[in-house]
Design a protein around this motif. Structure first.
Motif, PDB file in Angstrom:
ATOM      1  N   TYR A   3       0.593  -1.406   0.019  1.00 63.28           N
ATOM      2  CA  TYR A   3      -0.145  -0.206   0.203  1.00 63.28           C
ATOM      3  C   TYR A   3       0.444   1.023  -0.163  1.00 63.28           C
ATOM      4  O   TYR A   3       1.552   1.499   0.621  1.00 63.28           O
ATOM      5  CB  TYR A   3      -0.775   0.084   1.129  1.00 63.28           C
ATOM      6  CG  TYR A   3      -2.135  -0.941   1.464  1.00 63.28           C
ATOM      7  CD1 TYR A   3      -2.991  -1.259   0.560  1.00 63.28           C
ATOM      8  CD2 TYR A   3      -1.649  -1.897   2.612  1.00 63.28           C
ATOM      9  CE1 TYR A   3      -3.875  -2.425   0.612  1.00 63.28           C
ATOM     10  CE2 TYR A   3      -2.600  -2.645   1.981  1.00 63.28           C
ATOM     11  CZ  TYR A   3      -3.605  -3.283   1.534  1.00 63.28           C
ATOM     12  OH  TYR A   3      -3.639  -4.394   1.397  1.00 63.28           O
ATOM     13  N   LYS A 141     -13.740   7.854  -1.881  1.00 63.36           N
ATOM     14  CA  LYS A 141     -13.894   7.871  -3.349  1.00 63.36           C
ATOM     15  C   LYS A 141     -12.644   9.618  -3.569  1.00 63.36           C
ATOM     16  O   LYS A 141     -12.429  10.407  -4.840  1.00 63.36           O
ATOM     17  CB  LYS A 141     -14.766   7.641  -3.952  1.00 63.36           C
ATOM     18  CG  LYS A 141     -15.176   6.576  -4.403  1.00 63.36           C
ATOM     19  CD  LYS A 141     -17.250   6.323  -4.830  1.00 63.36           C
ATOM     20  CE  LYS A 141     -17.174   5.076  -4.265  1.00 63.36           C
ATOM     21  NZ  LYS A 141     -18.039   4.357  -5.736  1.00 63.36           N
ATOM     22  N   MET A 144      -9.329   8.940  -2.884  1.00 65.12           N
ATOM     23  CA  MET A 144      -8.440   8.903  -4.627  1.00 65.12           C
ATOM     24  C   MET A 144      -8.372   9.305  -5.814  1.00 65.12           C
ATOM     25  O   MET A 144      -6.978   9.744  -6.601  1.00 65.12           O
ATOM     26  CB  MET A 144      -9.678   7.540  -4.963  1.00 65.12           C
ATOM     27  CG  MET A 144      -9.554   7.212  -3.602  1.00 65.12           C
ATOM     28  SD  MET A 144      -8.358   5.800  -2.807  1.00 65.12           S
ATOM     29  CE  MET A 144      -7.439   4.907  -4.410  1.00 65.12           C
ATOM     30  N   ARG A 145      -9.551  10.317  -5.078  1.00 66.20           N
ATOM     31  CA  ARG A 145      -9.380  11.452  -6.454  1.00 66.20           C
ATOM     32  C   ARG A 145      -7.776  12.561  -6.328  1.00 66.20           C
ATOM     33  O   ARG A 145      -7.251  12.956  -7.330  1.00 66.20           O
ATOM     34  CB  ARG A 145     -10.625  11.851  -7.076  1.00 66.20           C
ATOM     35  CG  ARG A 145     -11.763  11.246  -7.370  1.00 66.20           C
ATOM     36  CD  ARG A 145     -12.523  11.837  -8.423  1.00 66.20           C
ATOM     37  NE  ARG A 145     -13.548  12.996  -6.766  1.00 66.20           N
ATOM     38  CZ  ARG A 145     -14.843  12.304  -6.648  1.00 66.20           C
ATOM     39  NH1 ARG A 145     -15.395  11.060  -6.348  1.00 66.20           N
ATOM     40  NH2 ARG A 145     -15.236  12.611  -5.163  1.00 66.20           N
ATOM     41  N   VAL A 149      -3.959   8.123  -6.298  1.00 62.52           N
ATOM     42  CA  VAL A 149      -3.238   6.249  -5.402  1.00 62.52           C
ATOM     43  C   VAL A 149      -4.164   5.432  -6.122  1.00 62.52           C
ATOM     44  O   VAL A 149      -5.603   6.123  -6.230  1.00 62.52           O
ATOM     45  CB  VAL A 149      -3.135   6.333  -4.440  1.00 62.52           C
ATOM     46  CG1 VAL A 149      -3.344   4.963  -4.235  1.00 62.52           C
ATOM     47  CG2 VAL A 149      -2.291   7.434  -4.018  1.00 62.52           C
ATOM     48  N   ALA A 150      -3.602   4.805  -7.275  1.00 61.25           N
ATOM     49  CA  ALA A 150      -4.316   3.600  -7.227  1.00 61.25           C
ATOM     50  C   ALA A 150      -5.488   2.449  -6.349  1.00 61.25           C
ATOM     51  O   ALA A 150      -4.618   2.812  -5.642  1.00 61.25           O
ATOM     52  CB  ALA A 150      -3.740   2.046  -8.173  1.00 61.25           C
ATOM     53  N   THR A 151      -6.252   2.388  -6.689  1.00 63.58           N
ATOM     54  CA  THR A 151      -7.121   1.839  -5.737  1.00 63.58           C
ATOM     55  C   THR A 151      -6.172   0.272  -5.628  1.00 63.58           C
ATOM     56  O   THR A 151      -6.800  -0.018  -4.065  1.00 63.58           O
ATOM     57  CB  THR A 151      -8.449   1.178  -6.419  1.00 63.58           C
ATOM     58  OG1 THR A 151      -8.534   0.246  -7.460  1.00 63.58           O
ATOM     59  CG2 THR A 151      -9.262   1.908  -6.364  1.00 63.58           C
ATOM     60  N   ALA A 152      -5.873  -0.303  -6.015  1.00 65.46           N
ATOM     61  CA  ALA A 152      -5.314  -1.668  -5.673  1.00 65.46           C
ATOM     62  C   ALA A 152      -4.123  -1.372  -4.652  1.00 65.46           C
ATOM     63  O   ALA A 152      -4.183  -1.642  -3.597  1.00 65.46           O
ATOM     64  CB  ALA A 152      -4.617  -2.465  -6.586  1.00 65.46           C
ATOM     65  N   GLN A 153      -3.439   0.025  -4.103  1.00 65.37           N
ATOM     66  CA  GLN A 153      -2.636   0.588  -3.051  1.00 65.37           C
ATOM     67  C   GLN A 153      -2.796   1.227  -2.812  1.00 65.37           C
ATOM     68  O   GLN A 153      -2.321   2.126  -1.657  1.00 65.37           O
ATOM     69  CB  GLN A 153      -2.129   1.420  -3.937  1.00 65.37           C
ATOM     70  CG  GLN A 153      -1.244   0.965  -4.781  1.00 65.37           C
ATOM     71  CD  GLN A 153       0.302   1.261  -6.265  1.00 65.37           C
ATOM     72  OE1 GLN A 153       0.131   2.776  -6.585  1.00 65.37           O
ATOM     73  NE2 GLN A 153       0.955   1.002  -6.414  1.00 65.37           N
TER      74      GLN A 153
END
Length: 218
Positions: A3, A141, A144-145, A149-153
């Motif tokens: 992460y 969300k 995240m925007r 960062v990518a959701t997987a991280q």
């Protein structure tokens, strides 16, 4: 999965606010005409999901925004009586120094959150506060925007079932701490991606699987 972004909840995760909550909730119940919490109700409610808690307390959802505002105001007046859990400051510094990006999503106000964190607020790159009871997924969300960062991280860490549900709705990993509002067995049954039984476990588990990003704070 390593992460690079860690999104924390505040109350029950970083701040030991449950004892304070129990001292004020029945006064709020009188003001907003819902069922008070008796001593014998506490443990069953810690094992219940948010919707079941609302049904037990007979709180209509339309009252939730006003109740949340009232609780934020009470907390603002009494915030000096609520401490961070032991080990939280050192844990936040360890994650920051390991170049993980930290964010905070909370139902509380940003002003309360910053006051609660004190100097340690500088460890966080982003705040998304004032989440409704079932509105944390949207706040995740937003973070995240902002961070890109990518959701997987990304992983969100909280102490309630709704934190796990919100993380999954936002498509990110979820971590659960066992020292907060919800009972540990309830959280275990939800099968979070990571489970933390001590504050020190957070830094130990996350720094062992790092994807580095820009350092935040000083």
């Amino acid at each position: 999965m390593p992460y690079s972004l860690v999104i924390f909840d505040l109350d029950g995760t970083l701040a030991d606010s449950f004892p304070w909550f129990l001292t004020v909730v029945n006064g709020v119940a009188r003001d907003y005409e819902f069922r008070p919490i008796r001593d014998e109700d506490i443990e069953p409610l810690r094992r219940a999901r948010s919707r079941d808690i609302l049904r037990h307390l007979e709180v209509p959802r339309w009252k939730l925004p006003a109740i949340a505002r009232h609780l934020r105001a009470l907390k603002r007046e009494q915030i000096d009586t609520i401490s961070l859990f032991p080990g939280v400051p050192a844990m936040l510094r360890t994650l920051r120094d390991a170049r993980l990006t930290l964010a905070l999503v909370s139902s509380d106000s940003e002003d309360n959150a910053r006051r609660q964190l004190g100097a340690h607020a500088a460890c966080f790159s982003s705040f998304a506060c004032g989440a409704s009871l079932f509105g944390k997924a949207a706040k995740f969300k937003t973070i995240m925007r902002r961070t890109g960062v990518a959701t997987a991280q990304a992983i969100a860490i909280g102490d309630e079932v709704r934190d796990i549900e919100a993380a999954r709705a936002a498509g990110i990993s979820c971590g659960a701490v066992t020292w907060g509002y919800a009972a540990s067995e309830t959280l275990v049954a939800m099968k979070p991606d990571l489970l933390f039984e001590k504050v020190d476990d957070i830094a130990a588990q996350l720094t062992s699987r790092i994807t580095t990003g820009p350092a935040v704070g000083g």
